[in-house]
Motif scaffolding. Structure first.
Motif, PDB file in Angstrom:
ATOM      1  N   ILE A 107      39.384  59.184  11.917  1.00 39.85           N
ATOM      2  CA  ILE A 107      38.916  57.921  12.481  1.00 39.85           C
ATOM      3  C   ILE A 107      39.196  56.811  11.480  1.00 39.85           C
ATOM      4  O   ILE A 107      39.297  57.052  10.267  1.00 39.85           O
ATOM      5  N   ILE A 138      36.156  51.178  12.801  1.00 36.88           N
ATOM      6  CA  ILE A 138      35.624  51.586  14.101  1.00 36.88           C
ATOM      7  C   ILE A 138      34.102  51.570  14.035  1.00 36.88           C
ATOM      8  O   ILE A 138      33.499  51.884  13.007  1.00 36.88           O
ATOM      9  N   ALA A 154      32.183  56.743  16.530  1.00 37.79           N
ATOM     10  CA  ALA A 154      32.327  57.991  15.788  1.00 37.79           C
ATOM     11  C   ALA A 154      31.424  59.073  16.372  1.00 37.79           C
ATOM     12  O   ALA A 154      31.796  60.252  16.414  1.00 37.79           O
ATOM     13  N   VAL A 160      33.211  60.514  19.351  1.00 37.21           N
ATOM     14  CA  VAL A 160      34.313  61.392  18.955  1.00 37.21           C
ATOM     15  C   VAL A 160      33.776  62.756  18.526  1.00 37.21           C
ATOM     16  O   VAL A 160      34.310  63.805  18.909  1.00 37.21           O
TER      17      VAL A 160
END
Length: 326
Positions: free
Chosen positions: A281, A285, A290, A293
């Motif tokens: 990542i 971001i 996260a 993900v």
């Protein structure tokens, strides 16, 4: 009374909810050019929206002011009774006043009319009677009238306050959309809450750096990977090539799979058993992304890489939990 039959309490509650729902539904048919005018006045406002009202209307006015302020329209509440005794000084040229009164005749509110006219301050009224004093003297009138209160005596402000609150929300959202107000803008006015943390914190704010970053070179014995995982305590290690680029990761889960497949681990290199290319990542971001993900891939840690793919940090689910992002 059978189990399926309403109790008197629930029957009363359903009537109340039904009447208040009808009051809100009727608002849509009352929206007219005055609503557009109210939005235009507020968007052109160089100061703040001053929201005022007495009694129950005052409580609704306070909530509307708070909603406006948190959605990109600077606003605050002024008590009309206190305004006549000094607080009128809080209202300055460049402001817009939004005044609430179901009857449109509340004396503490109508007493402000001459002063507002003298100061040249635009007035938006929200009343239940379009022919009332407050409505007639306003630059824009928002009709929040209801056929009847949900109170069986048709006395206690119930449907009327619900309708005013909903109309205030409609005004705030229309302004929010006109301003192009974003989730990040919203978070900036809520930095202390969980919503602010979700919308403001980035991966770079939480990731482990420097010596805390688990990393070993490509070609390392598997034993080195296990030692690095143990030392750094994040449940995984990055595997990098001679240029420092991330080529894979080795995790606690990979170790379990390795034990199932291989009898002797001493001869293995990390290249043989690592996960390629490994989930990663970017540092800019949002931390909330996260979380998604990790959940989608059923993992508990991520490598953080720069634009060229070099590991610069590591993020663990525990970091997200302790920060309040989840």
């Amino acid at each position: 009374m059978t189990q399926d039959q309403d109790s008197p309490f629930r029957a009363s509650a359903r009537r109340t909810l039904h009447l208040e729902q009808q009051a809100i539904d009727a608002l849509a048919t009352k929206l007219c050019a005055d609503f557009d005018r109210a939005c235009e006045l507020i968007l052109a406002c160089q100061g703040r929206v001053v929201v005022t009202g007495m009694g129950k209307s005052g409580h609704i006015a306070g909530k509307i002011a708070a909603t406006l302020a948190s959605t990109g329209t600077p606003a605050f509440f002024v008590h009309p009774g206190e305004a006549s005794h000094g607080d009128l000084g809080m209202i300055t040229p460049g402001d817009v006043v939004l005044a609430l009164s179901n009857s449109g005749e509340t004396s503490e509110v109508t007493a402000l009319l001459p002063l507002l006219k003298r100061m040249g301050i635009p007035l938006i009224s929200m009343t239940g009677r379009s022919a009332s004093t407050l409505a007639r003297h306003a630059d824009a009138h928002l009709d929040a009238g209801v056929e009847r209160e949900a109170c069986p005596l048709d006395l206690a402000p119930t449907s009327s306050t619900t309708a005013a609150l909903a109309l205030g929300d409609a005004l705030a959202v229309a302004l929010l959309e006109a301003r192009g107000f974003t989730a990040e803008d919203f978070a900036l006015s809520h930095p202390g809450g969980s919503l602010g943390r979700r919308l403001l914190l980035k991966v770079s704010d939480l990731m482990h750096l420097g010596d805390r970053l688990p990393s070993i070179p490509l070609g390392s014995p598997l034993r080195d990977a296990l030692l690095e995982i143990t030392r750094k305590g994040l449940g995984f290690t990055c595997v990098v090539d001679e240029l420092g680029l991330l080529v894979g990761v080795y995790t606690d889960g990979d170790l379990r799979r390795t034990l199932d497949q291989y009898g002797d681990l001493r001869t293995l290199k990390v290249d043989d058993v690592m996960t390629q290319p490994g989930k990663r990542i970017a540092p800019d971001i949002l931390a909330a992304e996260a979380v998604r993900v990790m959940e989608d891939n059923r993992i508990t840690a991520l490598a953080v890489v720069d634009d060229e793919g070099r590991p610069i940090g590591a993020l663990h689910m525990h970091d997200l939990l302790s920060s309040g992002v989840i």
